[in-house]
Design a protein around this motif. Structure first.
Motif, PDB file in Angstrom:
ATOM      1  N   TYR A   1       0.933  -1.223   0.097  1.00 48.00           N
ATOM      2  CA  TYR A   1      -0.030  -0.050  -0.024  1.00 48.00           C
ATOM      3  C   TYR A   1       0.915   1.198   0.051  1.00 48.00           C
ATOM      4  CZ  TYR A   1      -3.637  -3.128   1.330  1.00 48.00           C
ATOM      5  OH  TYR A   1      -4.616  -4.185   1.209  1.00 48.00           O
TER       6      TYR A   1
ATOM      7  N   PRO B   1       2.282   4.674   0.290  1.00 42.90           N
ATOM      8  CA  PRO B   1       1.564   5.885   1.258  1.00 42.90           C
ATOM      9  C   PRO B   1       1.477   7.200   0.665  1.00 42.90           C
ATOM     10  CG  PRO B   1       4.333   5.880   1.600  1.00 42.90           C
ATOM     11  CD  PRO B   1       4.035   4.633   0.362  1.00 42.90           C
TER      12      PRO B   1
ATOM     13  N   SER C   1       0.827  10.927   2.744  1.00 42.69           N
ATOM     14  CA  SER C   1       0.582  11.722   4.030  1.00 42.69           C
ATOM     15  C   SER C   1      -0.681  12.424   4.033  1.00 42.69           C
ATOM     16  CB  SER C   1       1.737  12.198   4.441  1.00 42.69           C
ATOM     17  OG  SER C   1       2.056  13.404   3.617  1.00 42.69           O
TER      18      SER C   1
ATOM     19  N   GLN D   1      -2.118   4.101   1.049  1.00 44.15           N
ATOM     20  CA  GLN D   1      -2.071   3.904   2.633  1.00 44.15           C
ATOM     21  C   GLN D   1      -2.089   5.270   3.023  1.00 44.15           C
ATOM     22  OE1 GLN D   1       1.085   2.510   6.033  1.00 44.15           O
ATOM     23  NE2 GLN D   1       1.519   2.153   3.863  1.00 44.15           N
TER      24      GLN D   1
ATOM     25  N   THR E   1      -0.973   8.117   5.722  1.00 41.69           N
ATOM     26  CA  THR E   1      -0.240   7.946   6.738  1.00 41.69           C
ATOM     27  C   THR E   1      -0.239   9.207   7.607  1.00 41.69           C
ATOM     28  OG1 THR E   1       1.646   8.978   5.497  1.00 41.69           O
ATOM     29  CG2 THR E   1       1.580   6.693   5.610  1.00 41.69           C
ATOM     30  N   ASP E   2       0.397   9.200   8.901  1.00 39.68           N
ATOM     31  CA  ASP E   2      -0.151  10.463   9.904  1.00 39.68           C
ATOM     32  C   ASP E   2       0.603  11.609   9.910  1.00 39.68           C
ATOM     33  OD1 ASP E   2       2.005   9.326  10.936  1.00 39.68           O
ATOM     34  OD2 ASP E   2       1.068   8.457  12.672  1.00 39.68           O
ATOM     35  N   GLU E   3       1.594  11.707   8.721  1.00 41.88           N
ATOM     36  CA  GLU E   3       2.292  12.880   8.799  1.00 41.88           C
ATOM     37  C   GLU E   3       1.366  14.003   8.490  1.00 41.88           C
ATOM     38  OE1 GLU E   3       5.515  13.061   5.785  1.00 41.88           O
ATOM     39  OE2 GLU E   3       6.094  15.028   6.441  1.00 41.88           O
TER      40      GLU E   3
ATOM     41  N   TRP F   1      -5.884   1.739   3.281  1.00 46.68           N
ATOM     42  CA  TRP F   1      -5.524   1.433   4.666  1.00 46.68           C
ATOM     43  C   TRP F   1      -5.110   2.802   5.231  1.00 46.68           C
ATOM     44  CZ3 TRP F   1      -4.635  -3.635   5.381  1.00 46.68           C
ATOM     45  CH2 TRP F   1      -3.830  -4.242   6.684  1.00 46.68           C
ATOM     46  N   ALA F   2      -5.496   2.506   6.686  1.00 48.65           N
ATOM     47  CA  ALA F   2      -5.439   3.881   7.551  1.00 48.65           C
ATOM     48  C   ALA F   2      -5.180   3.375   8.748  1.00 48.65           C
ATOM     49  CB  ALA F   2      -6.675   4.792   7.375  1.00 48.65           C
ATOM     50  N   SER F   3      -4.200   4.125   9.590  1.00 49.01           N
ATOM     51  CA  SER F   3      -4.143   3.839  11.162  1.00 49.01           C
ATOM     52  C   SER F   3      -5.143   4.768  12.014  1.00 49.01           C
ATOM     53  CB  SER F   3      -2.614   4.379  11.414  1.00 49.01           C
ATOM     54  OG  SER F   3      -2.397   5.640  11.306  1.00 49.01           O
TER      55      SER F   3
ATOM     56  N   GLN G   1      -4.624   6.786  14.254  1.00 52.57           N
ATOM     57  CA  GLN G   1      -4.187   8.269  14.367  1.00 52.57           C
ATOM     58  C   GLN G   1      -4.800   9.076  13.277  1.00 52.57           C
ATOM     59  OE1 GLN G   1      -0.068   8.073  14.861  1.00 52.57           O
ATOM     60  NE2 GLN G   1      -0.538   9.884  16.264  1.00 52.57           N
ATOM     61  N   VAL G   2      -4.801   8.353  12.037  1.00 49.55           N
ATOM     62  CA  VAL G   2      -5.081   9.044  10.580  1.00 49.55           C
ATOM     63  C   VAL G   2      -6.639   9.114  10.864  1.00 49.55           C
ATOM     64  CG1 VAL G   2      -5.404   8.655   8.315  1.00 49.55           C
ATOM     65  CG2 VAL G   2      -3.193   8.205   9.314  1.00 49.55           C
TER      66      VAL G   2
END
Lengths: 173, 291
Positions: free
Chosen positions: B89, B91, B93, B135, B137-139, B154-156, B158-159
């Motif tokens: 995936y 990334p 941000s 994906q 990302t949390d930046e 895809w996501a965390s 935090q995101v």
């Protein structure tokens, strides 16, 4: 293509009688075209609904890069270029993606790092003088720079990409 | 004496010295040997004469003529075993996404999915290299401030929190490689004149991720998702903003799990030239492309 295929179909028996001529079954040209096959019997419906076509247009990419619209805030830190470009000694044009044309040029297997400022218009020497004066505060060694007036770029030894971008943003360029 | 000899002798008188540097062989005195072909005059190129060296029949790499080879001598853990088969995936941000929105590359008045991100031309995806989508990302999670209806692959946690804190909606959805290939370049896909494929269900090892309301999976229960939104808000300590009533219709817009493009049914053929959509009427096809 279809014509050529028909020609092939007509000529094929003639040619085969005369000389030993074989169909190359491994070649894609040997197979008939879709238009030469019988009429398609699959039933289908043709829709010209403009509401449905809107969804097609939504999925298609834009053919040009859109112009940025004026907003109150830009959370990402990106700023549009100012419209007040008159009465300035020099000017740095944005790229097609509306970004500042300052790049880090890494060469010699990651050893040599150069800052490259492109698309400079106007008094390039004055810009170089002011920029080096600004960057010198951060550097212990004297800054080495090269001005290419004809191509309109400046090459600075060392990585000063973010500092240069900050300098330009402060100047509203 | 001939004229030539006289000339030569007179030259000798003026020459300071006759030495090896200024004399040469008589013409025809030296006979050249055969002209060998190839780079070094047709020699053996360092491989020598006869035997395994000339025939270059080297042993396979790592083979030590019957010894227990070095690369097998010690036990190890295969950390990267099967890495070439895993789903990738690439990334993007939150900062990148915000920048795309700020520079007007993405229209926030419509739901944002993989097609929207790919259509900007600033994000590349190669389904043949096992890329399965974006994906997030949390930046840049701290600065993110856009009310969007977002669909990523895809996501965390935090995101998800960052998007929901800003007043948006996020979903994670799976696309199979055939669907992705259609999404990568929509124009060339429509020009091919083939029906829009039916989106496949995720593979067994991805079902769990995409049916988890914690991941905002597209196969999970919507009621459980709204529950999880509150749970996450409490975990990260922010008050969940009420969905903006002006854009509520956009925020609630969803895709069917079998759909690839918003509003376009699988099985339809898009004709860009005549600006028409061809829809199948055969029962068999309808069943094949059913949602």
């Amino acid at each position: 293509m279809a014509l050529r295929h028909k020609l092939f179909q007509i000529l094929h028996p003639i040619l085969t009688n005369r000389c030993t001529y074989s169909i190359r079954h491994f070649c894609y040209k040997a197979s008939p075209f879709v238009e030469d096959l019988d009429k398609l019997n699959t039933k289908y419906e043709v829709s010209k609904d403009p509401e449905e076509w809107k969804y097609v247009e939504r999925a298609l990419p834009l053919t040009i890069i859109p112009e940025p619209v004026a907003k109150e805030t830009y959370p990402s830190g990106w700023k549009p270029q100012t419209n007040e470009v008159k009465n300035r000694p020099y000017f740095i044009e944005r790229t097609k993606n509306h970004m500042i044309p300052v790049y880090l040029d890494i060469s010699q297997r990651g050893v040599r790092r150069h800052t490259l400022i492109k698309r400079i218009q106007g008094d390039i020497n004055l810009f170089e003088k002011e920029l080096v004066k600004f960057l010198q505060k951060e550097s212990f060694q004297p800054i080495r720079s090269q001005v290419n007036e004809f191509a309109g770029y400046i090459r600075i030894n060392g990585d000063f990409v973010n500092a240069t971008k900050y300098f330009l943003e402060k100047k509203n360029l | 004496m001939s004229n030539t000899t006289e000339k030569a002798l007179s030259l000798l008188r003026y020459l300071p010295r006759v030495c090896l540097a200024n004399i040469r062989d008589n013409p025809g005195a030296k006979k050249k040997s055969r002209r060998g072909r190839a780079q070094h005059g047709g020699d053996y190129h360092g491989a020598g004469n006869k035997g395994s060296n000339q025939r270059q029949n080297f042993m396979r790499i790592g083979y030590e003529t019957g010894n227990n080879p070095f690369y097998l001598r010690f036990p190890h853990e295969p950390y990267y075993k099967g890495h070439h088969l895993k789903r990738q995936y690439p990334p993007l941000s939150l900062l990148d996404l915000q920048k795309l929105i700020d520079t007007n590359r993405i229209d926030t008045s419509r739901p944002i999915d993989l097609v929207t991100i790919l259509n900007t031309g600033l994000y590349k995806l190669f389904p043949d290299q096992h890329h399965f989508g974006v994906q997030l990302t949390d930046e840049g999670a701290d600065i993110f401030a856009a009310k969007i209806n977002l669909e990523v692959q895809w996501a965390s946690e935090q995101v998800i929190a960052a998007v929901e804190k800003a007043g948006g909606v996020i979903t994670t959805a799976y696309y199979d490689p055939h669907s992705l290939q259609a999404m990568v370049n929509t124009k060339s896909f429509f020009e091919r004149g083939i029906p829009i494929p039916r989106r496949m269900m995720p593979p067994p090892d991805a079902i769990e991720y995409y049916s988890n309301p914690g991941n905002r999976g597209y196969l999970s229960d919507p009621e459980k998702i709204s529950e999880e939104r509150l749970v996450l808000a409490q975990k990260y300590g922010y008050t969940l903003p009420k969905l903006d009533s002006r854009i509520l219709e956009m925020l609630n817009e969803t895709k069917d799990p079998r759909q690839i493009f918003y509003g376009l049914h699988p099985g339809w053929v898009v004709n860009l030239k005549d600006k028409v959509i061809l829809k199948p009427l055969e029962e068999e096809l309808k069943e094949f492309y059913a949602l």
